[in-house]
Design an enzyme around this catalytic site. Structure first.
Site, PDB file in Angstrom:
ATOM      1  N   PHE A 188      35.386  27.045  51.075  1.00  0.00           N
ATOM      2  CA  PHE A 188      34.078  27.571  50.882  1.00  0.00           C
ATOM      3  C   PHE A 188      34.125  28.659  49.749  1.00  0.00           C
ATOM      4  O   PHE A 188      34.433  29.530  49.672  1.00  0.00           O
ATOM      5  CB  PHE A 188      33.825  28.640  52.109  1.00  0.00           C
ATOM      6  CG  PHE A 188      32.322  29.034  52.171  1.00  0.00           C
ATOM      7  CD1 PHE A 188      31.346  28.405  52.851  1.00  0.00           C
ATOM      8  CD2 PHE A 188      32.174  30.526  52.010  1.00  0.00           C
ATOM      9  CE1 PHE A 188      30.071  28.903  52.785  1.00  0.00           C
ATOM     10  CE2 PHE A 188      30.855  31.031  51.915  1.00  0.00           C
ATOM     11  CZ  PHE A 188      29.886  30.282  52.704  1.00  0.00           C
ATOM     12  N   GLY A 189      33.220  28.081  48.531  1.00  0.00           N
ATOM     13  CA  GLY A 189      33.328  28.766  47.386  1.00  0.00           C
ATOM     14  C   GLY A 189      32.208  29.520  46.939  1.00  0.00           C
ATOM     15  O   GLY A 189      31.245  28.910  46.391  1.00  0.00           O
TER      16      GLY A 189
ATOM     17  N   GLU B 205      33.878  37.987  54.354  1.00  0.00           N
ATOM     18  CA  GLU B 205      32.573  37.489  55.183  1.00  0.00           C
ATOM     19  C   GLU B 205      31.664  38.709  55.163  1.00  0.00           C
ATOM     20  O   GLU B 205      30.973  38.819  56.188  1.00  0.00           O
ATOM     21  CB  GLU B 205      32.917  36.987  56.481  1.00  0.00           C
ATOM     22  CG  GLU B 205      34.099  35.743  56.266  1.00  0.00           C
ATOM     23  CD  GLU B 205      33.749  34.750  57.076  1.00  0.00           C
ATOM     24  OE1 GLU B 205      32.690  34.568  57.822  1.00  0.00           O
ATOM     25  OE2 GLU B 205      34.727  33.708  57.430  1.00  0.00           O
TER      26      GLU B 205
ATOM     27  N   HIS C 219      54.431  52.766  68.546  1.00  0.00           N
ATOM     28  CA  HIS C 219      55.791  52.085  68.460  1.00  0.00           C
ATOM     29  C   HIS C 219      56.936  52.754  67.621  1.00  0.00           C
ATOM     30  O   HIS C 219      58.028  52.551  67.577  1.00  0.00           O
ATOM     31  CB  HIS C 219      55.633  50.796  67.841  1.00  0.00           C
ATOM     32  CG  HIS C 219      55.177  49.821  68.430  1.00  0.00           C
ATOM     33  ND1 HIS C 219      53.945  49.739  69.116  1.00  0.00           N
ATOM     34  CD2 HIS C 219      55.786  48.492  69.272  1.00  0.00           C
ATOM     35  CE1 HIS C 219      53.765  48.572  69.869  1.00  0.00           C
ATOM     36  NE2 HIS C 219      54.752  47.942  69.979  1.00  0.00           N
TER      37      HIS C 219
ATOM     38  N   TRP D 274      39.154  34.524  45.129  1.00  0.00           N
ATOM     39  CA  TRP D 274      39.427  34.684  46.638  1.00  0.00           C
ATOM     40  C   TRP D 274      39.008  33.667  47.636  1.00  0.00           C
ATOM     41  O   TRP D 274      38.668  33.933  48.678  1.00  0.00           O
ATOM     42  CB  TRP D 274      38.736  35.954  47.100  1.00  0.00           C
ATOM     43  CG  TRP D 274      38.864  37.210  46.238  1.00  0.00           C
ATOM     44  CD1 TRP D 274      37.754  37.613  45.695  1.00  0.00           C
ATOM     45  CD2 TRP D 274      39.859  37.856  46.077  1.00  0.00           C
ATOM     46  NE1 TRP D 274      38.195  38.857  44.906  1.00  0.00           N
ATOM     47  CE2 TRP D 274      39.564  39.049  44.958  1.00  0.00           C
ATOM     48  CE3 TRP D 274      41.398  37.769  46.079  1.00  0.00           C
ATOM     49  CZ2 TRP D 274      40.416  39.943  44.586  1.00  0.00           C
ATOM     50  CZ3 TRP D 274      42.065  38.659  45.609  1.00  0.00           C
ATOM     51  CH2 TRP D 274      41.640  39.872  44.988  1.00  0.00           C
ATOM     52  N   ILE D 275      39.323  32.539  47.290  1.00  0.00           N
ATOM     53  CA  ILE D 275      38.948  31.199  47.944  1.00  0.00           C
ATOM     54  C   ILE D 275      39.868  30.940  48.919  1.00  0.00           C
ATOM     55  O   ILE D 275      40.885  30.384  48.746  1.00  0.00           O
ATOM     56  CB  ILE D 275      38.160  30.078  47.137  1.00  0.00           C
ATOM     57  CG1 ILE D 275      37.170  30.591  46.275  1.00  0.00           C
ATOM     58  CG2 ILE D 275      37.700  28.967  48.168  1.00  0.00           C
ATOM     59  CD1 ILE D 275      36.207  31.420  46.943  1.00  0.00           C
TER      60      ILE D 275
ATOM     61  N   PRO E 245      34.389  36.030  40.269  1.00  0.00           N
ATOM     62  CA  PRO E 245      35.081  37.340  39.663  1.00  0.00           C
ATOM     63  C   PRO E 245      34.115  38.354  39.711  1.00  0.00           C
ATOM     64  O   PRO E 245      34.336  39.580  39.901  1.00  0.00           O
ATOM     65  CB  PRO E 245      35.542  36.637  38.440  1.00  0.00           C
ATOM     66  CG  PRO E 245      35.948  35.311  38.582  1.00  0.00           C
ATOM     67  CD  PRO E 245      34.903  34.821  39.435  1.00  0.00           C
TER      68      PRO E 245
END
Ligand SMILES: Cc1cc2nc3c(=O)[nH]c(=O)nc-3n(C[C@H](O)[C@H](O)[C@H](O)COP(=O)(O)OP(=O)(O)OC[C@H]3O[C@@H](n4cnc5c(N)ncnc54)[C@H](O)[C@@H]3O)c2cc1C
Length: 389
Positions: A123-124, A363, A338, A156-157, A128
């Site tokens: 999904f492009g 998203e 932990h 960032w695809i 930049p």
């Protein structure tokens, strides 16, 4: 109101959990350490029906409701956010968009292969210079005699280096601003299309992330997904579903943090007693449970609205915002429970923190979710400081 899952939904959850235990957990740490995208695992997700689960059966999906899809995202997300990213991108952003906006020919061509995992899609949208301001794309699509010529950069695809088809969002007429955007189904083997891996991520290391470059890539008119000018609507409808699956995946991270912390606190002894005997440790576990349960309720509410076909923009953004921020907070608390052991990858909690961190960014960032919620509440958009509503 019924807080119980149906028998079918319980079965979906069990199947997804068993799959995660059998196929994902044995390899999650090595894949993370190696920063390796596991193409074989992506195929297995397809074989078991977890890619494109809500897509209609006639196109190779399983015709599941959104609650069922959310349960799959939760269980896969609990095991490995990188694998859950494959589920989200392939299902919500790519297959879901083709099913909603595609021609019959496009659906027949792509959906069965995407749902089976034979082909991956990406999904492009982001570039930049264009992230949150998604209407302001620089990638240009220019009309030619035979179709379109597309040039630009995408950043960032997810799955970009492995995808066979890319949804590329491009501007056809800058004067029209977001009304000039169009979405194209671009085969990644096209001349002029190149992908480059992005290295050095904080988390989500076994998810593939790419920078895409399109240099006068030629596509036909039949590559248009929806009409010219529909691009922004295609992107927003895809993200509304993608956000739901990200939120569900984060419920899985919260659940993983709770379970790992309970087990560790009962087993590990300090001052001669299990950590679980200390009220301050129980407080951390209680805080995680609160965030997990509230996130789960919000995801279920958004899923129910989707299944009923009712508007759910606000509810999906509320779920995405709360569940993603909760996942980061739960992972941070789980590391605390932990102690030093939480700081290395013998336990899943440090990976939970690194992997959860991106969910408040992609998203739509947390700030963008707040602006959507605020706009829906007041009727006034604050995306731009001086924008007319
Ligand atoms: C691992 C990973 C995978 C990704 N996968 C995909 C993918 O598959 N496809 C895709 O298209 N994109 C993908 N993205 C991109 C992602 O969606 C963007 O990073 C995100 O939308 C934010 O855009 P940006 O990074 O340009 O940040 P910017 O938009 O530059 O934002 C920077 C900061 O400013 C804030 N900000 C921006 N505008 C406003 C405003 N109006 N009001 C208040 N605050 C504001 C933001 O909230 C943020 O805190 C991915 C990103 C990552 C890291």
């Amino acid at each position: 109101m019924d807080f119980q899952l149906s028998d079918e939904q319980k079965l979906i959850r069990e199947t997804a959990r068993e799959f995660a235990e059998r196929e994902i957990l044995p390899r999650v740490r090595e894949n993370d350490r190696a920063g390796r995208f596991d193409r074989e695992l992506a195929s297995k997700l397809g074989e078991v029906g977890f890619l494109g689960a809500p897509v209609a059966e006639e196109y190779g999906g399983r015709g599941l409701d959104y609650i069922g899809y959310g349960l799959i995202a939760e269980e896969i997300g609990r095991a490995d956010s990188s694998a859950r990213t494959v589920v989200s991108v392939q299902t919500s952003l790519v297959a879901g968009s083709i099913e909603k906006w595609g021609s019959e020919e496009q659906k027949q061509k792509w959906l069965p292969r995407l749902c089976s995992g034979e082909a991956l899609g990406c999904f492009g949208l982001t570039e930049p210079d264009t992230g949150s301001d998604a209407a302001n794309l620089r990638t240009r699509a220019t009309k030619t005699d035979s179709g379109w010529s597309i040039s630009g950069q995408k950043m960032w695809i997810s799955l970009g280096n492995f995808a066979e088809v890319a949804l590329i969002f491009a501007q056809t007429d800058p004067v029209l601003k977001h009304r000039g955007l169009a979405c194209f189904l671009v085969p990644t083997a096209s001349e002029g299309f190149t992908a480059q891996e992005i290295h050095g991520k904080l988390g989500l290391r076994s998810s593939d992330t790419a920078e895409l470059s399109l240099d006068a890539v030629e596509v036909g008119d039949d590559a248009l997904l929806g009409g010219v000018g529909d691009g922004f609507k295609v992107a927003m409808s895809a993200l509304e579903n993608g956000r739901y699956s990200v939120a569900a995946g984060c419920v899985g991270i919260c659940e993983g943090c709770v379970q790992s912390s309970i087990e560790y606190a009962k087993e590990r002894k300090q001052f001669g007693v299990p950590l679980a005997r200390f009220q301050l440790v129980q407080e951390m576990i209680a805080d995680m449970i609160l965030k997990r349960d509230a996130s789960r309720m919000m995801v279920l509410r958004a899923g129910l609205l989707k299944d009923e076909g009712k508007p759910n923009l606000t509810e999906t953004s509320v779920a995405k915002l709360y569940a993603t921020e909760s996942a980061v907070e739960c992972a941070n608390l789980a590391i605390q429970v932990h102690g030093g052991s939480g700081y290395v990858d013998d336990y899943p909690v440090e990976r939970y923190l690194r992997d959860a961190r991106v969910t408040t960014l992609y998203e739509g960032t947390s700030q963008i979710q707040k602006l959507i919620i605020g706009r829906q509440a007041t009727g006034i958009s604050a995306m731009l400081p001086f924008e007319e509503s």
